[in-house]
Design a protein around this motif. Sequence first.
Motif, short mmCIF file in Angstrom:
data_model
loop_
_atom_site.label_atom_id
_atom_site.label_comp_id
_atom_site.label_asym_id
_atom_site.label_seq_id
_atom_site.Cartn_x
_atom_site.Cartn_y
_atom_site.Cartn_z
N TYR A 138 68.99 -48.06 93.74
CA TYR A 138 68.35 -48.71 92.59
C TYR A 138 66.84 -48.43 92.57
CZ TYR A 138 72.61 -51.43 91.77
OH TYR A 138 73.89 -51.82 91.49
N PHE A 139 66.23 -48.45 93.77
CA PHE A 139 64.79 -48.21 93.86
C PHE A 139 64.40 -46.87 93.25
CE2 PHE A 139 61.47 -46.12 96.50
CZ PHE A 139 60.39 -46.92 96.16
N GLY A 140 65.26 -45.86 93.42
CA GLY A 140 64.95 -44.53 92.90
C GLY A 140 65.23 -44.34 91.43
N LEU A 141 65.79 -45.36 90.77
CA LEU A 141 66.12 -45.18 89.35
C LEU A 141 64.87 -45.00 88.49
CD1 LEU A 141 69.05 -47.72 88.78
CD2 LEU A 141 69.17 -45.23 88.90
N ILE A 145 64.54 -42.09 85.76
CA ILE A 145 64.26 -42.32 84.34
C ILE A 145 62.99 -41.59 83.93
CG2 ILE A 145 63.68 -44.06 82.62
CD1 ILE A 145 65.45 -46.01 84.25
N SER A 146 61.94 -41.67 84.76
CA SER A 146 60.68 -41.02 84.40
C SER A 146 60.83 -39.50 84.42
CB SER A 146 59.56 -41.46 85.35
OG SER A 146 59.76 -40.95 86.65
N MET A 147 61.66 -38.98 85.35
CA MET A 147 61.88 -37.54 85.43
C MET A 147 62.54 -37.02 84.16
SD MET A 147 63.84 -35.47 88.49
CE MET A 147 65.33 -36.43 88.27
N PHE A 253 73.68 -38.50 84.47
CA PHE A 253 74.67 -38.58 85.54
C PHE A 253 74.03 -38.88 86.90
CE2 PHE A 253 77.11 -36.54 82.21
CZ PHE A 253 78.33 -37.17 82.33
N VAL A 254 72.77 -38.52 87.08
CA VAL A 254 72.04 -38.98 88.26
C VAL A 254 71.98 -40.50 88.27
CG1 VAL A 254 69.76 -39.10 89.34
CG2 VAL A 254 70.63 -36.91 88.59
N PHE A 255 71.67 -41.05 87.12
CA PHE A 255 71.59 -42.50 86.96
C PHE A 255 72.92 -43.17 87.34
CE2 PHE A 255 71.71 -46.48 84.67
CZ PHE A 255 70.41 -46.96 84.72
N LEU A 256 74.01 -42.62 86.83
CA LEU A 256 75.33 -43.22 87.07
C LEU A 256 75.75 -43.12 88.53
CD1 LEU A 256 77.24 -41.93 83.90
CD2 LEU A 256 76.36 -44.24 84.31
N SER A 301 75.79 -29.34 84.28
CA SER A 301 74.80 -30.41 84.47
C SER A 301 75.44 -31.71 84.92
CB SER A 301 74.01 -30.63 83.17
OG SER A 301 74.81 -31.31 82.20
N VAL A 302 76.72 -31.92 84.57
CA VAL A 302 77.43 -33.12 85.02
C VAL A 302 77.53 -33.11 86.54
CG1 VAL A 302 79.63 -34.37 84.95
CG2 VAL A 302 78.73 -33.29 82.87
N PHE A 303 77.93 -31.99 87.12
CA PHE A 303 78.05 -31.87 88.58
C PHE A 303 76.67 -31.92 89.24
CE2 PHE A 303 81.88 -29.92 86.86
CZ PHE A 303 82.86 -30.52 87.63
N TYR A 304 75.68 -31.32 88.58
CA TYR A 304 74.31 -31.37 89.08
C TYR A 304 73.83 -32.82 89.18
CZ TYR A 304 69.21 -31.49 88.31
OH TYR A 304 67.87 -31.80 88.35
N GLY A 305 74.00 -33.58 88.12
CA GLY A 305 73.53 -34.97 88.11
C GLY A 305 74.27 -35.83 89.11
N LEU A 306 75.60 -35.69 89.17
CA LEU A 306 76.39 -36.49 90.11
C LEU A 306 76.02 -36.16 91.55
CD1 LEU A 306 79.91 -36.34 88.41
CD2 LEU A 306 78.35 -38.30 88.48
N GLY A 307 75.86 -34.87 91.86
CA GLY A 307 75.52 -34.46 93.22
C GLY A 307 74.14 -34.93 93.63
N ALA A 308 73.13 -34.71 92.76
CA ALA A 308 71.77 -35.12 93.09
C ALA A 308 71.66 -36.63 93.21
CB ALA A 308 70.81 -34.60 92.01
N GLY A 309 72.36 -37.35 92.35
CA GLY A 309 72.31 -38.81 92.38
C GLY A 309 72.92 -39.39 93.64
#
Length: 399
Positions: A138-141, A145-147, A253-256, A301-309
């Motif tokens: 949560y701290f990194g959200l 968001i800003s990114m 997807f990073v967010f999720l 990008s879906v896999f990118y976001g999920l993996g990075a998140g």
Amino acid sequence: MNQQNRIWNGNFILITVGNGLLFVNFHMLVPTIAMYAASIGSSGGEIGIIAGIFALSAIVVRLFTDALVGRLGKKRCLFLGLLTSLVATAGYGLFPTFGGLLTARILHGFGFGLSTTFAAALAVEVIPPEHRGEGVGYFGLGNTISMGSAPAVGVAVFSAFPPQILFALASAACIVSMTLFLLARVPERPAGQVKKERISLLHHFFEEGTAVPGVISFLFGFVNASVNTYLPLMAEEAHIAYAGLFFVSGTLFVFLSRIVGGKVYDRHGPFSVMFPGVLLYSVAIFMICTAHSPIYLLCGSVFYGLGAGLLMPAIMTWLFNVVAPARRSNASATYYNTMDLGTCLGIVLLGTLAGHVGYVAIFYGVLAVMGLYIAFTLWAWKSGQMTDRRTPPSGSPVP
């Protein structure tokens, strides 16, 4: 759930939002500093120096976190970093020359290095140990968001108004961040009570006992830099339109995955999050290598976001959990140092290679690095390295 076991208490919210605004200041200026440098007549080589010196100065200042926290304490170190960032941001507009911009960029790197290190260290102090993975996620959200939004805002403001307006907005984000951190109440030992230890130069960079998570952080920084820096150029070379949507979708997807990944970490440990994250990110790199249309790239990008998140908060949580409470500032410095070092090397090496083989081809090299990343993660798990100290043999959690 009593107040001590809650994640969402007032202090945690203030620290999390303050950290988000700290990254708003950073992300608004990432794409616009190069544009500003070009507008005041800087050459291509000078722009490269200005872009690269920021990360280098952030790494250098983190080598001194031990001495600073011993003299000032975490909260004062954080304010020193924020104040330095504020002065540097104002300096961009006040001294529109290459020398002035370079000096301000070095100062900003110092400020960013200190403030990010101690913001994370303070956040961990108010997160219950049994929810540390969830809380760090949560701290990194705020950064996530800003990114996804601040660079676009920065470019839009720079394009429509004088650059001083951009620097004023970035300074305002820094001031509000300082105010929120000032309002947060975080218990910490007085500076004079911090035990002084003789630490080697290597352990100033890598906190002792964090080599394995540090290597994983370095590898992530390397591959993440390749996507963030060279994906638009790869898309242009492959004649794929709307590449910017990759980052918009990826940020969602990073967010999720951040929300889910932290809870999984707390229940099952680092491997349960790290290994799926590496596999998902590898799929994303493979899809970037083989991209042939905007829709296909967007699916990547879906896999990118999920993996990075999954990976980013898991690495940070793991680093905090393998050190004693008094060493958390240094664990935070290790996270950012290794990530920044991987980022710098990734940008330089891949950029040099792209000049010979092209931007599409370099992502096959990144895919090979992801193979190494998977192998190292499996080795760390099989060898018993992928554990943390949150629950010692006695069963009492580490504070």
